[in-house]
Design an enzyme around this catalytic site. Structure first.
Site, mmCIF file in Angstrom:
data_model
loop_
_atom_site.group_PDB
_atom_site.id
_atom_site.type_symbol
_atom_site.label_atom_id
_atom_site.label_comp_id
_atom_site.label_asym_id
_atom_site.label_seq_id
_atom_site.Cartn_x
_atom_site.Cartn_y
_atom_site.Cartn_z
ATOM 1 N N ASP A 61 11.701 -25.143 56.069
ATOM 2 C CA ASP A 61 12.306 -24.624 57.007
ATOM 3 C C ASP A 61 13.299 -23.604 56.729
ATOM 4 O O ASP A 61 14.201 -24.042 56.307
ATOM 5 C CB ASP A 61 12.915 -26.041 57.921
ATOM 6 N N GLU B 294 7.933 -21.976 58.325
ATOM 7 C CA GLU B 294 8.186 -22.037 60.000
ATOM 8 C C GLU B 294 8.028 -20.381 60.174
ATOM 9 O O GLU B 294 8.587 -19.586 59.361
ATOM 10 C CB GLU B 294 9.621 -22.352 60.260
ATOM 11 N N ASP C 276 17.431 -30.113 59.131
ATOM 12 C CA ASP C 276 16.573 -29.072 58.580
ATOM 13 C C ASP C 276 15.338 -29.764 57.605
ATOM 14 O O ASP C 276 14.266 -29.112 57.528
ATOM 15 C CB ASP C 276 17.571 -28.237 57.704
#
Length: 210
Positions: free
Chosen positions: A9, A70, A143
């Site tokens: 992430d 991501e 996160d």
């Protein structure tokens, strides 16, 4: 055969890292998770170096067979987008340097994968990640939970990206997809927000229906 996925992430201040093992029956277990943190007051090049080193160490420790990152998307805060894109580039570079296939996933695709709803909030994602992985407590910070969710989403795709499957390519055999998988494919194709939201609400994760 077990698939080990490293989820990233990306972020400049906090870069989430999560590794999961997934069996062919989509049973997922947690290997490790955490966050690579950098000082907001440190020089940019030093912050990027710390993130690159953290990702490299995670790869060395866990030997992943795939990486999920991501997909960077537009935001009003240009500074945040730049930091996210820079961290994402470091992850992609590390994957290429180690011969690891990569999959890029949008936030709505990941949320649909683990919760069945493309607009789930952070707590819902954390809760479902903990349930899927059989954790006694919610993975924190958010996160790290998002990194685990990315890894799960990637492993549950109908076709995992390989060197022969371009990153971002739509899954093959779409006629056999579940509702959740169709929502993921729609998110990857960049379908309109309204259509994606409707599909995501109707989607239910195959693992959670078991």
């Amino acid at each position: 055969m077990t698939l080990r996925v490293l989820g990233i992430d990306p972020g400049l201040t906090r870069c989430g890292v999560g590794v999961v093992d997934v069996l062919p029956g989509r049973q997922a277990t947690m290997v490790e998770y955490g966050v690579i943190r950098t000082d907001a007051h440190a020089p940019l090049e030093q912050r990027l170096l710390m993130i690159a080193q953290g990702i490299a160490e995670a790869i060395e420790r866990t030997s992943p067979t795939a990486m999920a990152v991501e997909r960077v998307f537009a935001q009003h805060n240009v500074r945040t987008v730049m930091g996210t894109a820079q961290a994402s580039g470091l992850a992609l570079h590390a994957a290429a340097a180690n011969g690891i296939p990569v999959g890029l996933h949008t936030p709505s695709e990941v949320k649909a994968a683990v919760t069945g709803y493309g607009r789930a909030d952070k707590l819902q994602v954390q809760t479902m990640v903990a349930r899927i992985l059989g954790l006694d407590e919610l993975p924190k910070p958010a996160d790290a939970a998002d990194a685990l969710a990315l890894a799960i989403c990637h492993a549950w795709r109908p076709v995992v990206s390989t060197a022969a499957t371009p990153v971002g390519a739509p899954p093959q055999g779409s006629g056999a997809l579940t509702p959740a998988q169709r929502a993921w494919a729609a998110a990857e194709r960049g379908g309109g927000p309204r259509e994606a939201a409707v599909r995501a609400r109707a989607a239910r994760s195959p693992r959670l229906e078991a």
